[in-house]
Motif scaffolding. Structure first.
Motif, PDB file in Angstrom:
ATOM      1  N   THR A   2       0.800  -1.223   0.000  1.00  0.00           N
ATOM      2  CA  THR A   2       0.000   0.000   0.000  1.00  0.00           C
ATOM      3  C   THR A   2       0.833   1.273   0.000  1.00  0.00           C
ATOM      4  N   PRO A   3       1.954   1.353   0.732  1.00  0.00           N
ATOM      5  CA  PRO A   3       2.753   2.592   0.674  1.00  0.00           C
ATOM      6  C   PRO A   3       3.200   2.956  -0.734  1.00  0.00           C
ATOM      7  N   LEU A   4       3.526   1.964  -1.551  1.00  0.00           N
ATOM      8  CA  LEU A   4       3.933   2.276  -2.916  1.00  0.00           C
ATOM      9  C   LEU A   4       2.747   2.819  -3.715  1.00  0.00           C
ATOM     10  N   LEU A   5       1.534   2.353  -3.405  1.00  0.00           N
ATOM     11  CA  LEU A   5       0.351   2.935  -4.034  1.00  0.00           C
ATOM     12  C   LEU A   5       0.164   4.390  -3.594  1.00  0.00           C
ATOM     13  N   SER A   6       0.421   4.668  -2.319  1.00  0.00           N
ATOM     14  CA  SER A   6       0.317   6.043  -1.838  1.00  0.00           C
ATOM     15  C   SER A   6       1.345   6.937  -2.514  1.00  0.00           C
ATOM     16  N   THR A  52      -0.725  -8.260  -6.620  1.00  0.00           N
ATOM     17  CA  THR A  52      -2.147  -8.122  -6.325  1.00  0.00           C
ATOM     18  C   THR A  52      -2.625  -6.678  -6.433  1.00  0.00           C
ATOM     19  N   LEU A  53      -1.706  -5.713  -6.416  1.00  0.00           N
ATOM     20  CA  LEU A  53      -2.067  -4.293  -6.487  1.00  0.00           C
ATOM     21  C   LEU A  53      -1.736  -3.680  -7.838  1.00  0.00           C
ATOM     22  N   MET A  54      -1.283  -4.498  -8.778  1.00  0.00           N
ATOM     23  CA  MET A  54      -0.812  -3.964 -10.055  1.00  0.00           C
ATOM     24  C   MET A  54      -1.916  -3.219 -10.804  1.00  0.00           C
ATOM     25  N   ASP A  55      -3.149  -3.722 -10.715  1.00  0.00           N
ATOM     26  CA  ASP A  55      -4.244  -3.096 -11.468  1.00  0.00           C
ATOM     27  C   ASP A  55      -4.585  -1.703 -10.955  1.00  0.00           C
ATOM     28  N   LYS A  56      -4.152  -1.358  -9.742  1.00  0.00           N
ATOM     29  CA  LYS A  56      -4.458  -0.040  -9.182  1.00  0.00           C
ATOM     30  C   LYS A  56      -3.474   1.030  -9.626  1.00  0.00           C
ATOM     31  N   ILE A  57      -2.430   0.648 -10.327  1.00  0.00           N
ATOM     32  CA  ILE A  57      -1.470   1.618 -10.860  1.00  0.00           C
ATOM     33  C   ILE A  57      -1.992   2.084 -12.211  1.00  0.00           C
ATOM     34  N   ASP A  58      -2.383   3.339 -12.302  1.00  0.00           N
ATOM     35  CA  ASP A  58      -2.955   3.874 -13.540  1.00  0.00           C
ATOM     36  C   ASP A  58      -2.611   5.358 -13.647  1.00  0.00           C
ATOM     37  N   LEU A  59      -1.769   5.698 -14.616  1.00  0.00           N
ATOM     38  CA  LEU A  59      -1.371   7.090 -14.844  1.00  0.00           C
ATOM     39  C   LEU A  59      -1.957   7.642 -16.137  1.00  0.00           C
TER      40      LEU A  59
END
Length: 845
Positions: free
Chosen positions: A496-500, A600-607
């Protein structure tokens, strides 16, 4: 009464009947062709006698050999009759021969059936004889098998009884070395009697063995507790006996081993729990090194004292290390939760760095086998998965940043499985990484503010004579900072920190696009609207509303309309090139983040949203350049409307307004092309947008040229052709290298300017008769808009009554689609002659 038929009619009917009888179905015809293939035209199912005769006698001279052809045909007919006769005769005796063959076959089948029946009877007799012979042999074989099984069972029972007695004696004397070997044998023998458990004596022996195992476990645990809790040298004297006891534990219930290891590991870490308790000074993050130093000393001491006591496959040191990590993680979590206000970024990063270094050393020292479930290597405990390092992004900040970690070479081999020690302690820092993210947010905010200040203090990039539009250096600095933040954060956590951190990246990408790019675009109408723009916000929003300004600029056709200087053009091109660089680098940043983040969090990375912002900056830059060039051409178009086109008597060279437009284009295009040398595709987009905007504007101004005479229309057509030539050569004007314009651009120019030429040709055509004029308009322009048709009528300066007549006629023709009628030949010839003369004049010019 019907007239009687003559012989010819009868022959014709017979021929038709024969032809109808000779037509076979398609499948029958195919079967015939497979069995009797033939190239003879007479054998074809679609035989045509007339065509065949015409092929034999193509000319009158060929009729000279008609007798030879008739003789050949008669010979062929005679042969066919002979063949048919022989076949018919051959079939006369076929029925009788078939019946005789069938009778012989039936007799042979009956004889064969009798022989098979005899063989089956003999086989049954043989089988019965064999059973009688082998009956006694089977009985003897079963008896032997049962006797062997009985003897084996008695031997096992003897061994089991003796082994149980020996176990009881050896257990009382604590001779664990002999017990370990004997116990395993007894257990193996006991497995043989599992199917005899219904026998009371066997069940009693089984219960006795279980009781001995239970007593051994309790006794060995008591021996270990006594040895390790007694002061003095009793432990050293009992080490060999305890080592043998460990061998016995391997044979006992696995729970005994777990209890023994739990006791020993807890005993070894008692001191650590006391020294580094929550209330101790050394327990805080600034002294986290002392924790790991204590473990190193404890492991060395354990190896020296007890290295020979425990079997190697017990991994006693690794178990101590794992329990140490679990206790440390739990204790650090409680301490940081209670003293969260005392944690700053520097202290947090210090603790994380020391912890990850320790985890790396432990991962190299131990395999992590104790963290895996028995019987498999998968299903590790819930620890963060280790990251797979890949090469950095192949763009400037990632290639030139020497301070970052060197990229790892990509190889086509499988990488080793990650160690379960990675993150076993450091995961406790993850709930507090928001402190690090907040510090990165402040750092990037200060960095953006510094970029803005530097731009305002140093001004826009300087224009170099031999250089294309320069990319703003701040963009590369921003992505270098992004890379450093990403590498550091991914080494701390991939969750999660990397998502933040990604959300922080998105925030400042938009900030950069707005404050450094959009807000620094030169305002073409700033001199007239400076007061209205004073209150525009410059943070968090898009700043100047470029679209609104451009729409306002389209309404301003005055000769005093402001224009960009070369420095301002260079600035717009630099911002465009910078936006393109940011667009490409943002795409690669997204890919890199997806590689770093947990799968599991790859899909939440969207630029994509940020890339759209840079696309918008590029579109605004192109539109500003287009608007600037259009503003330069506006006075010339206004001058075109002021010409008295009805008073022109002769067609000369191109008009002065065309020369002015051409001059502006030749002056502006080379500069823009050179400034966009590194973004060639956007220069093409600029040309396309300019053509899409300028041509409709030119047509709109052309409609305003009224009234216009025929000669004036010819002059305007000449001007239109000249502009068309200039526009077709627009992408390569002033270029040292001659390049063919893109097909998409050429199609736009040809389509738009051809429409303008067609309008002028319609204006040149005579209005009488009206039907011919309307048909000519529909044919050449194919425009069904009544308003545009009325504009053409106004250009011809027709009377209102004539216009109304034309409009009514146009409305009646439009629904019919084509709407074309034949006009008088005289008018067509006159119009064609005039257009041909004008085309010749254009070619000479």
């Amino acid at each position: 009464m019907a007239a009687p038929m003559d012989e010819d009619d009868v022959d014709i009917i017979d021929d038709q009947h024969l032809n109808a009888m000779l037509v076979f179905p398609q499948d029958v015809q195919q079967a015939i062709e497979q069995v009797l293939p033939s190239n003879d035209p007479l054998d074809k199912p679609d035989f045509n006698a007339v065509e065949y005769i015409n092929n034999l006698f193509p000319t009158e001279q060929s009729l000279a050999n008609i007798d030879d052809v008739i003789n050949r045909m008669r010979l062929k007919i005679r042969r066919l009759d002979d063949n048919i006769r022989s076949v018919v005769r051959g079939q006369t005796n076929a029925g009788q021969d078939g019946r005789q063959a069938l009778s012989e076959a039936q007799k042979a089948i009956q004889e064969l059936f009798k022989r098979i029946k005899d063989i089956k009877e003999k086989a049954d007799k043989s089988e019965q004889m064999v059973k009688e012979i082998t009956r006694d042999i089977k009985q003897l074989d079963h008896a032997k098998r049962h006797l062997t099984s009985s003897i084996t069972t008695l031997n096992h029972l003897h061994m089991l009884v003796g082994g149980v007695d020996s176990l009881e004696s050896l257990t009382r004397r604590r001779q664990y070395g002999e017990v370990a070997n004997l116990l395993q044998g007894v257990i193996n023998v006991m497995e043989h009697f599992q199917k005899y458990m219904s026998i009371p004596q066997i069940r009693q022996l089984s219960d006795k063995v279980k009781k001995i195992q239970s007593e051994l476990g309790t006794q060995i645990l008591a021996d270990f507790e006594d040895a390790f809790t007694t002061q003095g040298g009793k432990l050293l004297s009992n080490q060999s006996q305890l080592a043998e006891a460990c061998l016995v534990v391997n044979v006992l219930d696995p729970k005994i081993k777990r209890d023994l290891l739990k006791f020993f590991v807890k005993l070894q870490l008692q001191e650590y729990v006391v020294l580094f308790g929550e209330n101790q000074d050394v327990a805080w993050l600034d002294k986290i090194d002392r924790r790991y130093a204590w473990l190193k000393r404890a492991l060395v001491e354990c190896e020296e004292k007890f290295g020979r006591m425990f079997p190697r496959d017990w991994d006693i040191e690794e178990r101590i290390c794992v329990e140490f990590c679990n206790i440390t993680r739990s204790e650090l979590s409680k301490i940081m939760q209670n003293r969260a206000s005392e944690i700053d970024v520097k202290l947090l990063l210090f603790a994380i760095k020391r912890t990850t270094t320790f985890e790396t050393l432990v991962a190299k020292r131990y395999s992590g086998a104790t963290l895996r479930p028995p019987g498999g290597e998968e299903g590790l405990s819930a620890q963060p998965q280790a990251r797979i390092d890949t090469p950095e992004m192949p763009v400037n900040p990632f290639e030139t940043d020497e301070s970052a970690e060197p990229p790892v070479e990509v190889k086509t081999v499988l990488k080793p499985k990650p160690s379960p020690f990675q993150g076993i302690i450091s995961q406790c820092f993850e709930p507090h990484l928001h402190i690090y993210i907040e510090s990165q947010d402040r750092y990037l905010s200060e960095l953006i503010q510094q970029f803005v200040s530097d731009f305002h203090s140093h001004g826009p990039p300087r224009m170099e004579s031999d250089e294309s539009g320069a990319i703003l250096p701040s963009s590369a600095d921003l992505f270098v900072a992004y890379k450093n933040c990403m590498v550091q954060c991914s080494s701390l956590s991939t969750g999660t920190p990397l998502l933040s951190l990604t959300a922080t990246f998105q925030k400042y990408l938009r900030e950069y696009a707005n404050r450094l790019l959009t807000n620094n675009l030169p305002n073409l109408f700033a001199r007239r609207r400076s007061q209205s723009m004073q209150g525009t916000s410059t943070s968090g929003a898009m700043g100047i509303n470029i679209s609104a300004l451009l729409k306002e600029g389209l309404k301003d056709n005055t000769p005093e309309a402001p224009k960009f200087t070369k420095e301002e053009q260079y600035l717009v091109c630099s911002i465009l090139c910078t936006a393109e660089y940011c667009l490409d680098t943002t795409s690669q940043l997204e890919e890199k983040l997806k590689q770093k983040v947990d799968p599991t969090l790859m899909d939440k990375i969207d630029l994509n949203g940020e890339m759209d912002v840079f696309h918008g900056v590029i579109a605004n830059c192109i539109q500003l350049l287009v608007q600037d060039l259009e503003s330069a051409c506006d006075p010339a178009l206004t001058a075109m409307n002021k010409v008295n086109w009805a008073a022109i008597e002769t067609v000369g060279d191109q008009s002065s307004y065309v020369t002015a437009i051409t001059g502006h284009i030749k002056q502006t295009l080379p500069t823009i092309r050179d400034n966009l040398a590194s973004a060639r595709k956007y220069f093409t987009q600029f040309c396309i947008k300019f053509a899409n905007s300028f041509i409709p504007r030119f047509v709109s101004h052309m409609y305003k040229c009224k009234p216009i005479s025929t000669v004036g229309a010819e002059q305007l057509l000449l001007d239109t052709h000249s502009l068309k030539t200039v526009l077709l050569d627009l992408p390569s004007i002033g270029s040292k290298v001659s390049r063919k314009a893109p097909a998409s651009y050429t199609k736009i120019v040809v389509k738009g300017m051809t429409k303008a030429e067609m309008i002028l040709k319609v204006v040149m055509s005579p209005a009488d008769p009206p039907q011919s004029f309307v048909d000519n308009y529909i044919k050449l322009i194919a425009d069904r808009d009544t308003a545009n048709f009325q504009k053409v009528l106004e250009m011809k300066s027709l009377k209102r009554s004539d216009q109304n007549t034309m409009l009514e006629l146009f409305r009646t023709r439009v629904p019919r689609g084509e709407g074309q009628t034949n006009s008088p030949s005289a008018h067509q010839e006159q119009e064609g002659s005039r257009i041909r003369r004008l085309e010749k004049l254009i070619k000479r010019r």
